[in-house]
Scaffold this active site. Structure first.
Site, PDB file in Angstrom:
ATOM      1  N   TYR A   1      -7.577  14.912   1.586  1.00  0.00           N
ATOM      2  CA  TYR A   1      -6.730  15.740   0.725  1.00  0.00           C
ATOM      3  C   TYR A   1      -7.605  16.471  -0.291  1.00  0.00           C
ATOM      4  O   TYR A   1      -8.841  16.411  -0.210  1.00  0.00           O
ATOM      5  CB  TYR A   1      -5.647  14.867   0.070  1.00  0.00           C
ATOM      6  CG  TYR A   1      -4.713  14.251   1.092  1.00  0.00           C
ATOM      7  CD1 TYR A   1      -3.995  15.072   1.970  1.00  0.00           C
ATOM      8  CD2 TYR A   1      -4.560  12.873   1.222  1.00  0.00           C
ATOM      9  CE1 TYR A   1      -3.156  14.521   2.942  1.00  0.00           C
ATOM     10  CE2 TYR A   1      -3.730  12.318   2.186  1.00  0.00           C
ATOM     11  CZ  TYR A   1      -3.032  13.154   3.041  1.00  0.00           C
ATOM     12  OH  TYR A   1      -2.215  12.626   4.005  1.00  0.00           O
TER      13      TYR A   1
ATOM     14  N   SER B   1       0.847  -1.205   0.000  1.00  0.00           N
ATOM     15  CA  SER B   1       0.000   0.000   0.000  1.00  0.00           C
ATOM     16  C   SER B   1       0.882   1.256   0.000  1.00  0.00           C
ATOM     17  O   SER B   1       1.989   1.243   0.546  1.00  0.00           O
ATOM     18  CB  SER B   1      -0.856  -0.040   1.263  1.00  0.00           C
ATOM     19  OG  SER B   1      -2.012   0.728   1.100  1.00  0.00           O
TER      20      SER B   1
ATOM     21  N   ARG C   1      -8.339   5.886  -5.193  1.00  0.00           N
ATOM     22  CA  ARG C   1      -8.499   5.604  -3.758  1.00  0.00           C
ATOM     23  C   ARG C   1      -9.550   6.539  -3.181  1.00  0.00           C
ATOM     24  O   ARG C   1      -9.500   7.754  -3.384  1.00  0.00           O
ATOM     25  CB  ARG C   1      -7.174   5.773  -3.007  1.00  0.00           C
ATOM     26  CG  ARG C   1      -7.325   5.488  -1.525  1.00  0.00           C
ATOM     27  CD  ARG C   1      -6.009   5.319  -0.773  1.00  0.00           C
ATOM     28  NE  ARG C   1      -5.639   3.902  -0.684  1.00  0.00           N
ATOM     29  CZ  ARG C   1      -4.884   3.383   0.292  1.00  0.00           C
ATOM     30  NH1 ARG C   1      -4.389   4.147   1.251  1.00  0.00           N
ATOM     31  NH2 ARG C   1      -4.591   2.098   0.311  1.00  0.00           N
TER      32      ARG C   1
ATOM     33  N   GLN D   1       0.957   6.729  -7.023  1.00  0.00           N
ATOM     34  CA  GLN D   1      -0.278   7.351  -6.535  1.00  0.00           C
ATOM     35  C   GLN D   1      -0.090   8.862  -6.613  1.00  0.00           C
ATOM     36  O   GLN D   1       0.837   9.404  -6.009  1.00  0.00           O
ATOM     37  CB  GLN D   1      -0.533   6.936  -5.084  1.00  0.00           C
ATOM     38  CG  GLN D   1      -1.838   7.483  -4.534  1.00  0.00           C
ATOM     39  CD  GLN D   1      -1.985   7.276  -3.040  1.00  0.00           C
ATOM     40  OE1 GLN D   1      -1.098   7.640  -2.254  1.00  0.00           O
ATOM     41  NE2 GLN D   1      -3.092   6.687  -2.627  1.00  0.00           N
TER      42      GLN D   1
HETATM   43  C1  LIG Z   1       3.492   5.458   7.307  1.00  0.00           C
HETATM   44  C2  LIG Z   1       2.249   5.451   6.488  1.00  0.00           C
HETATM   45  C3  LIG Z   1       2.135   6.300   5.396  1.00  0.00           C
HETATM   46  C4  LIG Z   1       0.996   6.292   4.603  1.00  0.00           C
HETATM   47  N1  LIG Z   1       0.933   7.048   3.467  1.00  0.00           N
HETATM   48  C5  LIG Z   1      -0.088   6.921   2.604  1.00  0.00           C
HETATM   49  C6  LIG Z   1      -0.078   7.517   1.329  1.00  0.00           C
HETATM   50  O1  LIG Z   1       0.894   8.127   0.927  1.00  0.00           O
HETATM   51  N2  LIG Z   1      -1.154   7.399   0.543  1.00  0.00           N
HETATM   52  C7  LIG Z   1      -2.251   6.683   0.946  1.00  0.00           C
HETATM   53  O2  LIG Z   1      -3.224   6.602   0.212  1.00  0.00           O
HETATM   54  N3  LIG Z   1      -2.263   6.046   2.135  1.00  0.00           N
HETATM   55  C8  LIG Z   1      -1.214   6.131   2.953  1.00  0.00           C
HETATM   56  N4  LIG Z   1      -1.198   5.422   4.129  1.00  0.00           N
HETATM   57  C9  LIG Z   1      -2.325   4.513   4.427  1.00  0.00           C
HETATM   58  C10 LIG Z   1      -1.967   3.103   3.985  1.00  0.00           C
HETATM   59  O3  LIG Z   1      -1.799   3.019   2.591  1.00  0.00           O
HETATM   60  C11 LIG Z   1      -3.064   2.110   4.417  1.00  0.00           C
HETATM   61  O4  LIG Z   1      -4.261   2.469   3.779  1.00  0.00           O
HETATM   62  C12 LIG Z   1      -3.272   2.087   5.909  1.00  0.00           C
HETATM   63  O5  LIG Z   1      -2.040   2.105   6.616  1.00  0.00           O
HETATM   64  C13 LIG Z   1      -4.060   0.839   6.341  1.00  0.00           C
HETATM   65  O6  LIG Z   1      -3.378  -0.333   5.979  1.00  0.00           O
HETATM   66  P1  LIG Z   1      -2.584  -1.245   7.071  1.00  0.00           P
HETATM   67  O7  LIG Z   1      -3.572  -1.598   8.131  1.00  0.00           O
HETATM   68  O8  LIG Z   1      -2.117  -2.436   6.283  1.00  0.00           O
HETATM   69  O9  LIG Z   1      -1.469  -0.430   7.610  1.00  0.00           O
HETATM   70  C14 LIG Z   1      -0.072   5.450   4.944  1.00  0.00           C
HETATM   71  C15 LIG Z   1       0.048   4.610   6.053  1.00  0.00           C
HETATM   72  C16 LIG Z   1       1.188   4.592   6.809  1.00  0.00           C
HETATM   73  C17 LIG Z   1       1.289   3.640   7.971  1.00  0.00           C
END
Ligand SMILES: Cc1cc2nc3c(=O)[nH]c(=O)nc-3n(C[C@H](O)[C@H](O)[C@H](O)COP(=O)(O)O)c2cc1C
Ligand SMILES: Cc1cc2nc3c(=O)[nH]c(=O)nc-3n(C[C@H](O)[C@H](O)[C@H](O)COP(=O)(O)OP(=O)(O)OC[C@H]3O[C@@H](n4cnc5c(N)ncnc54)[C@H](O)[C@@H]3O)c2cc1C
Length: 783
Positions: A590, A429, A638, A507
């Site tokens: 955003y 992700s 997204r 993205q």
């Molecule tokens: C450190 C970090 C940075 C993230 N940056 C983005 C991002 O740039 N774009 C986005 O759509 N989601 C971002 N997310 C959200 C993740 O893509 C994901 O949707 C969210 O962490 C839930 O997934 P997980 O439970 O596997 O961590 C970020 C999450 C984390 C932990």
């Protein structure tokens, strides 16, 4: 102690007998308004585990129940002309009448007074009782008399059901689904004695109304159900024994929970038990289990803490503290199962093939996972895995020493979208790293993305990459608006393509009202304005994200044109850099998300107001970007499928958002949620956003990407196999372990994955270590 149980259902009778057994000196009375052998309903089911508890607490009644119950293991689905059966599910079914009679006799043998045909108006009818048990069922008078004390939360569910019986013989827990001209009906059928099975018929309210069943009496309803399920019943009749119910006898399920379970009414301590304090939907078949286990826990507390009147307050407090946890767990699982049956007509029946429908139904509560199914019925699961792999056009590899193809876990089936084929269903992700300088990515990003591309995931997302300097969230966010940045990205993309078989996605996004802020570990932290060097912000409306945050300007037409052109130019550069996949970031508060959510869009023009208007600008950008993104490459969007705030976006509206992007040419919806408002109250849990991906996929008919607390191969397998999503994005686990996919493959014993050549000597060692672990686990379970 003088104890009165109001209501002689499973809860009241079982508690009475357990307490009398513990202390013969107690004076215990059960007051029941029905006659001794007069009860509604047919059979009930509970699990083997509940039976074990009962054996421990009262072997005598357990023995009787055991002799009277029917045990079976199989679940059978009859759907669209197919019959599918899987085993190992372990249920016990018994006639409700039979069970109550056993409990009544046991109560009498122990000296519990049973008063039948006595309607207790209230707990105040028994002022000399030390303890009144309100085991008076779902419509509890005792609870309803003091709503301010018990604070009941009662939700009326939309489906209609009727509880019938039949003498047709069934040898499995059977589910039937039949389509009528107005919609789908389902029957839940389980045998409970040698001659009889419970036959519950269920359908959505609108289908029920369309058939005029609101006007039908019981005989007409039965005749109708016999007609709908004629193919299965083959002339056998359906029967009712709910003649006490006036009118149609079709009910709506009520989910009951209470904030407080007991109080002192001025004379006696009063405590709710069983259906009076909580209900569980029949889709999970555990209302009786909960009632019996309440009784066991309260008796246990008296045993442990002392059964004198002085101990009652402490006992009741502890009883609620312990039982409430189990109840909430079961109610959550029952809720998912119940919702599955509520929406199956609109979401699954027409969309899924019988094989996948069966899988989706078996995993409906999200408590039973892929590996649980393997433990229950390995053959059936492997057969399903082979079927699933065949749908993905994958011939299962033949492993050394095997003649039949091995089953491929759904997680490792390939997936094709436009001209891109992903080797499996795992996606890294997007995760912001805040390590860019002047929007440029460097060695850190090469290491970060490169390691994850080698780690087994099929698709690696780069973090949100911004379309201009003022579109960044923080000064550390990457961009793609100049040649230098394009060159940096190309280096990473080329490396991934050269060294791995993973695909790489970009993205693109604009921070909007959440720009000009600190990295999580700098200044005041995420979402807080930079202490200095801020830049002007744009949003749908002039509303700051944080209460004291920087206020953005509401975008003018001119801003909109400029930002759209930036998106288009960034996309053109993404093509030049060689990315395989593009995602438009319309989530998390955003810029584009600020247009979609009514919490952040207060515009009065053509871009505000209705959802159609609020989507206008994000769709405009999508269309412009899609036009320059190559036709053979996929593009996802997204979204935040739920704002988790009253008045914000809901999963209902998210479905409409997905529909609009699908119409504009989106290939996939990446279903995230939240981060739109600081007021949000998300309900976290395993795979907590997957229901949004599932709903959008089935109702809109567009592929989806599930994300959020998907952290084990077992989760990915369950999501993909059930068709809840096409791909699973895994974020935080990839921070801990870049080779998450390779590790999970080894953990579940799937050895047909390809490791990067220089790492291959690590593969057998890791696989052997996990094989040992699995062996120890299975020895511990005794399989
Ligand atoms: C450190 C970090 C940075 C993230 N940056 C983005 C991002 O740039 N774009 C986005 O759509 N989601 C971002 N997310 C959200 C993740 O893509 C994901 O949707 C969210 O962490 C839930 O997934 P997980 O439970 O596997 O961590 C970020 C999450 C984390 C932990
Ligand atoms: C269609 C359907 C199917 C179900 N299937 C299952 C299943 O498969 N497995 C399962 O575990 N559960 C099932 N249940 C749920 C199960 O029936 C209940 O959860 C369980 O009976 C709860 O036990 P209880 O003792 O709390 O309440 P109840 O069984 O409802 O007993 C309450 C008793 O109190 C009496 N009463 C009420 N008010 C008064 C009063 N004022 N004075 C005197 N007496 C009073 C009533 O007559 C009744 O006998 C099903 C329920 C439905 C509706």
């Amino acid at each position: 102690m003088k104890i009165v149980c109001i209501g002689g259902g499973p809860a009241g009778l079982y508690f009475a007998l357990l307490m009398k057994k513990q202390g013969r000196h107690h004076d215990i009375t059960v007051v029941e308004r029905n006659k001794p052998y007069d009860t509604f309903g047919w059979g009930v089911v509970f699990s083997d585990q509940t039976m074990d508890h009962m054996r421990h607490w009262d072997p005598e009644s357990a023995q009787e129940i055991q002799q009277a119950f029917n045990h079976w293991d199989d679940i059978e689905l009859q759907f669209k002309g197919q019959v599918i059966r899987s085993g190992g599910h372990g249920f016990v079914g018994i006639g409700r009448k039979k069970m109550l009679n056993i409990l009544q006799l046991r109560c009498e043998a122990l000296g519990v007074k049973l008063l039948f045909e006595q309607d207790a108006a209230s707990d105040l009818d028994f002022p000399d009782a030390d303890l009144v048990i309100a085991s008076d069922g779902i419509n509890s008078n005792v609870r309803n008399r003091c709503p301010e004390v018990f604070k009941p939360d009662i939700v009326n569910r939309p489906n209609r059901y009727i509880w019938l019986g039949t003498h047709k013989q069934y040898d499995a827990f059977t589910f039937l689904f039949e389509k009528t001209e107005h919609g789908w009906f389902q029957a839940h059928i389980y045998k409970f004695d040698d001659q009889t099975a419970t036959f519950i018929v269920e359908c959505p309210e609108d289908v029920w109304l369309a058939h005029g069943l609101d006007q039908a009496d019981q005989a007409e309803s039965i005749a109708f159900c016999e007609k709908v399920f004629a193919a299965n019943l083959q002339g056998e009749r359906l029967m009712t024994n709910a003649r006490h119910l006036r009118g149609s006898a079709w009910l709506n399920f009520q989910r009951v929970k209470c904030a407080q379970w007991s109080h002192f009414n001025g004379h006696s301590h009063v405590v709710l038990m069983g259906d009076s304090v909580h209900t569980a939907h029949f889709a999970i078949g555990s209302g009786t289990k909960l009632a019996l286990e309440d009784a066991i826990e309260l008796a246990r507390q008296f045993k442990d803490q002392g059964d004198e009147v002085a101990h009652i307050p402490q006992v009741l407090k502890q009883y609620q503290a312990l039982r409430a946890i189990d109840v909430i767990r079961l109610q959550n699982a029952a809720w998912n199962a119940m919702e599955w049956f509520e929406v199956c007509g609109q979401r699954y029946c027409d969309q899924l093939a019988p094989e996948q429908f069966m899988y989706s139904m078996l995993t409906r509560s999200q408590r039973i996972s892929h590996e649980n199914l393997r433990l229950r019925d390995k053959n059936w699961l492997e057969g399903y895995e082979r079927w699933f792999a065949a749908q993905a056009n994958l011939t299962a590899p033949v492993m050394a020493g095997h003649s039949a193809p091995n089953a491929v876990p759904p997680m490792f089936t390939p997936y094709r979208l436009r001209a891109i084929t992903l080797k499996n269903r795992v996606v890294v992700s997007p995760m912001a790293q805040y390590k860019s300088v002047d929007g440029r990515v460097g060695d850190f990003h090469l290491m970060h993305l490169g390691a994850r591309a080698m780690g087994g995931a099929a698709l690696v997302f780069a973090e949100m990459t911004c379309t201009s300097a003022d579109a960044r969230i923080t000064p550390g966010c990457p961009g793609l608006w100049n040649d230098a940045q394009q060159g940096d990205w190309k280096r990473i993309v080329d490396w991934v393509h050269q060294e791995t078989d993973a695909k790489i996605a970009l993205q693109i996004g604009h921070a909007g009202p959440k720009g000009s802020t600190c990295a999580p570990w700098q200044g005041a932290g995420s979402d807080h304005a930079l202490p200095e060097g801020n830049w002007p912000l744009l949003s749908a409306s002039a509303q700051a994200f944080l209460p004291n945050g920087q206020v953005p300007s509401a975008m003018t037409q001119q801003d909109m044109v400029r930002v759209k052109n930036d998106f288009v130019r960034t996309t053109q550069r993404a093509v030049q850099a060689g990315f395989d996949w593009l995602e438009l970031h319309c989530a998390h508060g955003y810029l584009l998300s600020s247009f979609i959510s009514p919490l952040t869009n207060h515009r009065q023009d053509a871009y505000g107001g209705t959802l159609e208007n609020r989507l206008r600008y994000p769709l405009d950008i999508f269309t412009a970007v899609r036009a320059v993104w190559p036709a053979h490459l996929p593009m996802s969007v997204r979204i935040s499928a739920h704002d988790w705030v009253e008045g914000g976006m809901t999963p209902d509206q998210a479905t409409e958002v997905a529909r609009a992007f699908k119409a504009a040419g989106a290939d996939m919806i990446d279903c995230s949620s939240g981060q739109v408002s600081v007021q949000q109250k998300p309900v976290y849990g395993r795979m907590y956003q997957t229901p949004f991906a599932d709903r959008i996929r089935q109702e809109v008919g567009i592929p989806t990407l599930a994300v959020g607390a998907i952290s084990e191969a077992d989760h990915v397998n369950s999501v993909i196999a059930a068709g809840r999503a096409d791909l699973c994005a895994v974020a935080r686990p990839h921070l801990a372990n870049p080779a998450w996919t390779l590790t999970e493959a080894a953990r579940i014993g799937y050895t047909a994955v390809k490791w990067p050549a220089p790492y291959q000597s690590g593969q057998p060692q890791l696989e052997a270590a996990f094989a040992r672990e699995r062996m120890l686990q299975s020895a511990g379970r005794g399989d």
